[in-house]
Design a protein around this motif. Structure first.
Motif, PDB file in Angstrom:
ATOM      1  N   ALA A  35       8.283 -63.911 -95.365  1.00  0.00           N
ATOM      2  CA  ALA A  35       7.610 -62.952 -96.245  1.00  0.00           C
ATOM      3  C   ALA A  35       8.365 -62.705 -97.547  1.00  0.00           C
ATOM      4  N   ALA A  37      11.500 -62.142 -98.514  1.00  0.00           N
ATOM      5  CA  ALA A  37      12.422 -61.023 -98.614  1.00  0.00           C
ATOM      6  C   ALA A  37      13.518 -61.338 -99.626  1.00  0.00           C
ATOM      7  N   THR A  47      20.955 -54.593 -98.335  1.00  0.00           N
ATOM      8  CA  THR A  47      19.644 -54.029 -98.648  1.00  0.00           C
ATOM      9  C   THR A  47      18.613 -55.138 -98.518  1.00  0.00           C
ATOM     10  N   ARG A  49      14.729 -56.116 -98.984  1.00  0.00           N
ATOM     11  CA  ARG A  49      13.490 -55.731 -99.656  1.00  0.00           C
ATOM     12  C   ARG A  49      12.419 -56.766 -99.332  1.00  0.00           C
ATOM     13  N   ARG A  50      11.304 -56.283 -98.811  1.00  0.00           N
ATOM     14  CA  ARG A  50      10.139 -57.125 -98.537  1.00  0.00           C
ATOM     15  C   ARG A  50       8.953 -56.548 -99.288  1.00  0.00           C
ATOM     16  N   ASP A  52       5.705 -54.807-100.165  1.00  0.00           N
ATOM     17  CA  ASP A  52       4.898 -53.765 -99.505  1.00  0.00           C
ATOM     18  C   ASP A  52       5.641 -52.935 -98.464  1.00  0.00           C
ATOM     19  N   ASP A  53       6.953 -53.064 -98.355  1.00  0.00           N
ATOM     20  CA  ASP A  53       7.745 -52.255 -97.428  1.00  0.00           C
ATOM     21  C   ASP A  53       8.832 -51.531 -98.206  1.00  0.00           C
ATOM     22  N   PRO A  54       9.223 -50.337 -97.753  1.00  0.00           N
ATOM     23  CA  PRO A  54      10.366 -49.686 -98.407  1.00  0.00           C
ATOM     24  C   PRO A  54      11.645 -50.464 -98.118  1.00  0.00           C
ATOM     25  N   PRO A  55      12.632 -50.397 -99.008  1.00  0.00           N
ATOM     26  CA  PRO A  55      13.894 -51.107 -98.759  1.00  0.00           C
ATOM     27  C   PRO A  55      14.578 -50.579 -97.506  1.00  0.00           C
ATOM     28  N   ARG A  56      15.231 -51.478 -96.785  1.00  0.00           N
ATOM     29  CA  ARG A  56      16.058 -51.089 -95.636  1.00  0.00           C
ATOM     30  C   ARG A  56      17.510 -51.264 -96.023  1.00  0.00           C
TER      31      ARG A  56
END
Length: 90
Positions: A35, A37, A47, A49-50, A52-56
């Motif tokens: 996806a 990332a 960190t 980042r994907r 449509d998702d918030p960063p983890r």
């Protein structure tokens, strides 16, 4: 790399500090089957980042993932970049 990231614990307090000059970490772009990332590894913090998702934000104790990435990818970096990164890692 996916297994290494999956083993990391969440980082308390959120993401990295912004700004600054010089070395700010390693940026890894994943393949399309993951996806697309973008993963930043710097100073004990990962960190992910994907779209449509918030960063983890995850902890990288002892900067182990950062050191592993450098060992794996270091030969592909320009010598001056490799030297600067090694200097930052100590």
């Amino acid at each position: 790399m996916g297994r290494r990231i999956a083993s990391l614990a969440p980082a308390p307090g959120g993401g990295p500090a912004d700004g600054g000059l010089g070395y700010r970490g390693l940026l890894v772009r994943t393949s399309p089957d993951e996806a697309d990332a973008a993963i930043t590894v710097s100073g004990g913090l990962v960190t992910v980042r994907r779209p449509d998702d918030p960063p983890r934000h995850l902890r990288d104790p002892g900067r182990a993932l950062e050191r592993w990435l450098l060992a794996e990818g270091g030969p592909h970096l320009p010598p001056e970049v490799l030297t600067a990164v090694r200097r930052n890692l100590g």
